[in-house]
Design a protein around this motif. Structure first.
Motif, short mmCIF file in Angstrom:
data_model
loop_
_atom_site.label_atom_id
_atom_site.label_comp_id
_atom_site.label_asym_id
_atom_site.label_seq_id
_atom_site.Cartn_x
_atom_site.Cartn_y
_atom_site.Cartn_z
N GLU A 366 0.84 -1.21 0.00
CA GLU A 366 0.00 0.00 0.00
C GLU A 366 0.87 1.26 0.00
N TYR A 367 1.96 1.23 0.76
CA TYR A 367 2.89 2.37 0.78
C TYR A 367 3.48 2.59 -0.61
N ILE A 368 3.90 1.50 -1.25
CA ILE A 368 4.50 1.60 -2.58
C ILE A 368 3.50 2.11 -3.61
N TYR A 369 2.25 1.67 -3.50
CA TYR A 369 1.23 2.13 -4.43
C TYR A 369 0.92 3.62 -4.27
N ASN A 370 0.99 4.13 -3.04
CA ASN A 370 0.38 5.43 -2.74
C ASN A 370 1.33 6.54 -2.29
N HIS A 371 2.51 6.22 -1.75
CA HIS A 371 3.31 7.27 -1.14
C HIS A 371 3.97 8.16 -2.19
N THR A 372 3.69 9.44 -2.09
CA THR A 372 4.26 10.43 -2.99
C THR A 372 4.15 11.80 -2.34
N GLU A 373 4.87 12.77 -2.87
CA GLU A 373 4.70 14.14 -2.39
C GLU A 373 3.39 14.67 -2.93
N ARG A 374 2.48 14.96 -2.05
CA ARG A 374 1.15 15.38 -2.47
C ARG A 374 1.10 16.89 -2.66
N ASP A 375 0.59 17.29 -3.81
CA ASP A 375 0.46 18.73 -4.07
C ASP A 375 -1.00 19.16 -4.01
N ALA A 376 -1.85 18.24 -3.50
CA ALA A 376 -3.28 18.57 -3.39
C ALA A 376 -3.49 19.64 -2.32
N ASP A 377 -4.31 20.61 -2.63
CA ASP A 377 -4.64 21.67 -1.67
C ASP A 377 -5.91 21.26 -0.94
N TYR A 378 -5.74 20.57 0.19
CA TYR A 378 -6.91 20.06 0.91
C TYR A 378 -7.73 21.21 1.48
N ALA A 379 -9.03 21.16 1.22
CA ALA A 379 -9.93 22.19 1.72
C ALA A 379 -10.30 21.87 3.17
N VAL A 380 -10.06 22.85 4.05
CA VAL A 380 -10.45 22.70 5.46
C VAL A 380 -11.41 23.83 5.79
N ASN A 381 -12.69 23.58 5.56
CA ASN A 381 -13.71 24.59 5.83
C ASN A 381 -14.33 24.42 7.21
N VAL A 382 -14.03 23.28 7.84
CA VAL A 382 -14.56 22.97 9.16
C VAL A 382 -13.41 22.98 10.16
N THR A 383 -13.54 23.76 11.21
CA THR A 383 -12.48 23.81 12.22
C THR A 383 -12.57 22.60 13.13
N GLU A 384 -11.50 22.36 13.87
CA GLU A 384 -11.49 21.25 14.82
C GLU A 384 -12.57 21.46 15.88
N GLU A 385 -12.74 22.71 16.30
CA GLU A 385 -13.76 23.02 17.31
C GLU A 385 -15.15 22.70 16.78
N GLU A 386 -15.40 23.04 15.50
CA GLU A 386 -16.70 22.75 14.92
C GLU A 386 -16.93 21.24 14.78
N ALA A 387 -15.86 20.53 14.43
CA ALA A 387 -15.98 19.08 14.32
C ALA A 387 -16.27 18.46 15.68
N LEU A 388 -15.63 18.98 16.72
CA LEU A 388 -15.86 18.45 18.07
C LEU A 388 -17.26 18.79 18.56
N ALA A 389 -17.80 19.91 18.10
CA ALA A 389 -19.12 20.35 18.57
C ALA A 389 -20.26 19.63 17.87
N ALA A 390 -19.95 18.89 16.81
CA ALA A 390 -21.00 18.20 16.07
C ALA A 390 -21.59 17.07 16.90
N SER A 391 -22.75 16.61 16.50
CA SER A 391 -23.42 15.52 17.21
C SER A 391 -22.90 14.17 16.74
N TYR A 392 -22.51 13.32 17.70
CA TYR A 392 -22.09 11.96 17.41
C TYR A 392 -22.98 10.96 18.13
N GLY A 393 -24.25 11.28 18.21
CA GLY A 393 -25.20 10.39 18.85
C GLY A 393 -24.86 10.17 20.30
#
Length: 454
Positions: A366-393
Motif C-alpha cells: 500500500e505504501y509503494i502504491y500510494n506514497h508520494t509528495e502530495r500537491d493537493a490543496d486540501y480544503a479545510v472549511n470545518v475547524t477542529e472546534e466545529e468538528a468536536l461540537a457536532a453531534s455523534y449520537g
C-alpha cells in the motif's frame, strides 16, 4: 431512504447473516467429513464420500442461484432511476454476493483454487455497498457508476451461465467434485478464467479499510534504476542484517503491479523469504520463521522497534496507528505522518518478535502504491472546534486528529478522525474536513491480543 426500505434492508441483512453462518457451518462440516474419511472402513468411506459430494453439489447450486439472482437484480437497475428501488435491488445483490463468496470458500476445501472468483464476488458486493452509500448521502449516480454496474451485470451473467452449464451433468451424477483442481476439470477451468483474465471485469476491490481504491494500483513510490538479481542478493543481506551473516538464494521473479525478485535466506536456524521490487530494490515483503518462546519486549517497545526498522530501510516519517500482540509477536500498522496529518493510504505492516526484537514480517504494497509528495490543496472549511461540537449520537468523544483516507471510488479525502466510546466500545468517525459530513465509521473490537479496527 424511507423507514419502510430501512426495515426491508434490515430483514434482508438478517437473512444474509443466516446464509453466511450456514455456509460457514457447511465449510466446517466438510473439513470434518474429509478428516474422518481417512480413518474409516471402505464402506464408510464410500458413504461419507457421497455425503461430501452432495455437500459440494449443494454449495454449487446455491452459488449458481446466487449469481443468477445478482444478474437479475443488476439487470433491473438498468431500467430504473428511482433511488429507493435501486437501493432495494443493490441490497439484495450485495447479500447474494456474500452468499456466493461463502459458497466458493466452502468449495475451495476440495483443493480447487477459487480465489479469483471469490475476489470477483467480493468486488460485486463492495461496489453495491459503495453505490448504496452514495444514495444514502443523497448523491446522484454518475454515468460511470451505471457503466460499471452494467459491466458487473454482464460478467456475473456470463459466469453464472457457464457454471449453470454443468448442472445437467451434476444432476445425472456425471460430474465428480473430487476432480477439483485437475487440469481438465470443467468447474476449476471456469473459476481459473476469472483469475487468468479470460473473463474480464472492472477492477473495483479494496483490500479492507483504508487500502486500494477502485482503480488499478500504480506503484508511485518506486524510484531509481532497475536492479539486477545479483544486486538484490546484497540488498537482502542489508535488510536482514539483524540476523547476522545470512545466506541468500534467488528464487525467481514475480509479476503483477509490482515486479519483484524473490529470495530465500537462512541464518543460524532461522529461515525466511523476501521480495524486492525490481525498480529501486525496495523491500516489498518479508516472512521470517523466528520462534518466540520467551518474550522480553513490551508492545510499546516493539512498536518503537518497528518504527526504527522503517527508518533504517528508508521508509521514514511513519507513525503507528494499530497494534496487536498474538503468540508473543507484535503486528503493527504504520502510516506516513506529515504536519500532524496521518496518511492512511501510505501504510506498511510490520511483525516484530517480542523475544528478540527482530522483524519477522513486513509488507509495504500500500505504501509503494500510494506514497508520494502530495500537491493537493486540501480544503479545510470545518475547524477542529466545529468538528468536536457536532453531534455523534451517544458517543463520548475522546480525541480528534486530521487524517487522509482513501475513497472507495478512488482518490483521497482529508478528514477529522474522531475517536470516542459508547458503552465501553470504541468508534472512529471520519468527518469530511471540507463539508463536515460523516464519511466513514469504524468500530474497535477489543480482544485478548489487542485492539482491532473493523
Amino acid at each position: 431512504m424511507t423507514a419502510e426500505n430501512n426495515d426491508r434492508m434490515h430483514k434482508k441483512l438478517r437473512v444474509a447473516h443466516y446464509f453466511i453462518f450456514a455456509a460457514a457451518a457447511f465449510l466446517i462440516a466438510a473439513v470434518i467429513t474429509l478428516s474422518v474419511f481417512l480413518g474409516l472402513t471402505v464402506s464408510d468411506k464410500n458413504v461419507l464420500g457421497r455425503r461430501a459430494e452432495n455437500a459440494y453439489a449443494s454449495a454449487y447450486y446455491t452459488l449458481t442461484d446466487s449469481l443468477l439472482q445478482i444478474e437479475t437484480d443488476l439487470s433491473k437497475v438498468r431500467a430504473v432511476r428511482t433511488p429507493s428501488l435501486i437501493s432495494e435491488l443493490l441490497t439484495q445483490a450485495a447479500i447474494d454476493a456474500e452468499v456466493a463468496e461463502q459458497c466458493l470458500s466452502a468449495l475451495s476445501v476440495s483443493g480447487a483454487d477459487m480465489s479469483g472468483t471469490v475476489k470477483f464476488c467480493n468486488q460485486v458486493g463492495d461496489y453495491c455497498l459503495y453505490i448504496l452509500r452514495k444514495l444514502a448521502n443523497g448523491e446522484e449516480l454518475s454515468d460511470t457508476d451505471y457503466s460499471t454496474l452494467d459491466k458487473l451485470y454482464e460478467t456475473t451473467g456470463l459466469l453464472a451461465r457457464r457454471l449453470n452449464s454443468l448442472s445437467d451433468k451434476i444432476s445425472a451424477g456425471e460430474y465428480d467434485f473430487s476432480d477439483f483442481g485437475e487440469e481438465d476439470d470443467a468447474f476449476s477451468s471456469i473459476a481459473s478464467d476469472i483469475a487468468d483474465g479470460a473473463i474480464e471485469y472492472p477492477a473495483l476491490i479494496y483490500d479492507g479499510p483504508f487500502s486500494d481504491g477502485l482503480d488499478d494500483p500504480s506503484p508511485v513510490a518506486l524510484t531509481g534504476k532497475e536492479i539486477t538479481c545479483e544486486e538484490g542478493v546484497e540488498l537482502v543481506k542489508g535488510y536482514m542484517s539483524d540476523y547476522g551473516d545470512v545466506s541468500v538464494t534467488a528464487q525467481g521473479e514475480l509479476g503483477g503491479y509490482i515486479e519483484c525478485f524473490a529470495y530465500s535466506f537462512s541464518a543460524d536456524g532461522v529461515t525466511g523469504y523476501v521480495c524486492l521490487s525490481k525498480i529501486g530494490g525496495a523491500l516489498v515483503s518479508a516472512d521470517i520463521n523466528d520462534d518466540v518462546t520467551d518474550p522480553r519486549y513490551t508492545k510499546e517497545q516493539g512498536t518503537e522497534l518497528a518504527k526504527q526498522y522503517c527508518d533504517r530501510i528508508g521508509v521514514r516519517g511513519m507513525s503507528a496507528v494499530w497494534a496487536c500482540v498474538t503468540d508473543s509477536e507484535l503486528y503493527v500498522n504504520l502510516c506516513y505522518e506529515e504536519d500532524g496529518i496521518i496518511f492512511y493510504p501510505d501504510m506498511v505492516k510490520v511483525k516484530v518478535s517480542l523475544q528478540t526484537g527482530r522483524i519477522t514480517g513486513f509488507e509495504s504494497r500500500e505504501y509503494i502504491y500510494n506514497h508520494t509528495e502530495r500537491d493537493a490543496d486540501y480544503a479545510v472549511n470545518v475547524t477542529e472546534e466545529e468538528a468536536l461540537a457536532a453531534s455523534y449520537g451517544e458517543m463520548t468523544v475522546e480525541s480528534i486528529r486530521l487524517a487522509v483516507i482513501p475513497l472507495d471510488a478512488g482518490g483521497e479525502k482529508l478528514t477529522y478522525e474522531v475517536y470516542g466510546t459508547i458503552d465501553g466500545y470504541g468508534f472512529f468517525v471520519y468527518v469530511d474536513a471540507a463539508t463536515g459530513r460523516d464519511v466513514r465509521v469504524l468500530q474497535v473490537i477489543d480482544s485478548d491480543e489487542g485492539e482491532l479496527l473493523m
